[in-house]
Enzyme design. Sequence first.
Site, PDB file in Angstrom:
ATOM      1  N   GLU A  35      -8.022  -3.052   5.369  1.00 55.13           N
ATOM      2  CA  GLU A  35      -7.904  -2.981   3.906  1.00 55.13           C
ATOM      3  C   GLU A  35      -6.844  -3.949   3.388  1.00 55.13           C
ATOM      4  OE1 GLU A  35      -7.647   1.111   4.988  1.00 55.13           O
ATOM      5  OE2 GLU A  35      -8.620   1.697   3.127  1.00 55.13           O
ATOM      6  N   HIS A  52     -12.096   4.624  -0.823  1.00 53.99           N
ATOM      7  CA  HIS A  52     -12.117   3.796   0.399  1.00 53.99           C
ATOM      8  C   HIS A  52     -12.905   2.501   0.184  1.00 53.99           C
ATOM      9  CE1 HIS A  52     -11.314   7.576   3.028  1.00 53.99           C
ATOM     10  NE2 HIS A  52     -10.206   6.857   2.923  1.00 53.99           N
ATOM     11  N   ARG A  63      -2.644  -1.920  -3.463  1.00 57.57           N
ATOM     12  CA  ARG A  63      -3.743  -0.970  -3.390  1.00 57.57           C
ATOM     13  C   ARG A  63      -3.538   0.047  -4.505  1.00 57.57           C
ATOM     14  NH1 ARG A  63      -5.465   2.668   1.729  1.00 57.57           N
ATOM     15  NH2 ARG A  63      -7.473   3.311   0.871  1.00 57.57           N
ATOM     16  N   ASN A 120       0.880  -1.174   0.000  1.00 59.70           N
ATOM     17  CA  ASN A 120       0.000   0.000   0.000  1.00 59.70           C
ATOM     18  C   ASN A 120       0.917   1.224   0.000  1.00 59.70           C
ATOM     19  OD1 ASN A 120      -1.801   2.032   0.518  1.00 59.70           O
ATOM     20  ND2 ASN A 120      -2.668   1.103   2.376  1.00 59.70           N
ATOM     21  N   ARG A 145      -7.777  17.771   4.051  1.00 62.34           N
ATOM     22  CA  ARG A 145      -8.572  18.043   2.834  1.00 62.34           C
ATOM     23  C   ARG A 145      -9.927  18.612   3.233  1.00 62.34           C
ATOM     24  NH1 ARG A 145      -8.110  12.010   0.719  1.00 62.34           N
ATOM     25  NH2 ARG A 145      -6.446  11.642   2.196  1.00 62.34           N
TER      26      ARG A 145
END
Length: 399
Positions: free
Chosen positions: A382, A184, A96, A9, A244
């Site tokens: 994940e 996500h 990922r 990842n 963000r």
Amino acid sequence: MQGCISVINSGSSSIKFSVYDHVETQELRFVFGGQVEGIGVAPRFKARANHGEILAEKTWDHGPDVNHESLMGYLIGWIRENRQQLNLELTGVGHRVVHGGSAYSSPVKVDDAVLRRLEKYIPLAPLHQPHNLGPIRSVMKLGADIPQVACFDTAFHRTNPPLSQIFALPRRYTDEGIRRYGFHGLSYEYISRRLQVLDSKVAAGRVVVAHLGSGASMCALQGGRSIASTMGFSAMDGIPMGTRPGNLDPGVVLYLMQEKGTTPDELADLFYKRSGLLGISGVSNDMRILLESSDPQAEEAIGVFVYRIQRELGSLAAALGGLDALVFTAGVGENSPAIRARVCEGAQWLGLQLDPAANDQNLLKISTPESQVSIWVIPTNEELMIATHTRNVLLGAQE
Ligand code: ADP
């Protein structure tokens, strides 16, 4: 020798990895993992075994030769050495990849043609996609013909109905890919599958999952499939995040460009690195620090975060036509009773009733028995989702 799958990842300033062994029990089992953080500043590497003990640590001075590619080369060598010691044979590498565009609605085995196609999505995620694809190239170069699988953050949302994907722009923009993708997805897919195991009746219903980490978004699941989410064309939309802004009137962008002369590069820096909780508070992007701070601007940042989550919860419940369950996950969602309590307090109108004691203990189910809507805290994973996909793609198994 047993088989193992390695998961990579890779982001703008870190490369995380995990290794899963899967032959003996047929269940994927985490063996070791770690990360290099601080890439571009002062990279530091740490790896841990499955019980948490530290296996290795290393730091580098910043320099022209210390970059994503050289550090990935180091990791490939380190992983090889350590799996050989454990008699593990690498059967595949899962990555990922943030953007699979509209082409990929499921994970895919990577070859040159796939890689070229994924490179075309770099303009859609310029800060993430190049770092996701770099390690695939490194493994191709150093790992010879090890099979690699790309797992996308967008794929799980390809079940969103067209109406939820279309921006109200002239059609040709939609046709060229300017549409809502959602992100996500690997986290939401993992949660959807966990919920199926934990409570299949709830999983079959109308569920909102709040993935509240340093990146944050929410997703509406109907019968376990994504039908809407707060992130759109980019991973900036929706609720405010660490740095963000979440959703923003496009008029603000026009104003900054036309009246303030802000350049595209400056806007990217503003929206990716200086907005969100950090921008509002001027204190930190870290929720733990904000919760401990006595600065009124820190409290305001938390207030905006909670307020926006509550509004999006209402919006996603509307998309679902009601709500049966709310799931909290990721760093803030899994660990902060205070934030969960504040979100739920303003969402009682939806039929949510929080059990304060269960919430304070971070229990799996944190709603009262009378609550019309059940409330859950489910840790996401994940990496395990990527490893699972990778194994299934390599075995040619139907998912
Ligand atoms: P990502 O994977 O997106 O980098 P994480 O899911 O690890 O992010 O979440 C990181 C965020 O979780 C940080 O803002 C951190 O402060 C927050 N966090 C972790 N533990 C807690 C806690 N106990 N209370 C509040 N926030 C927490």
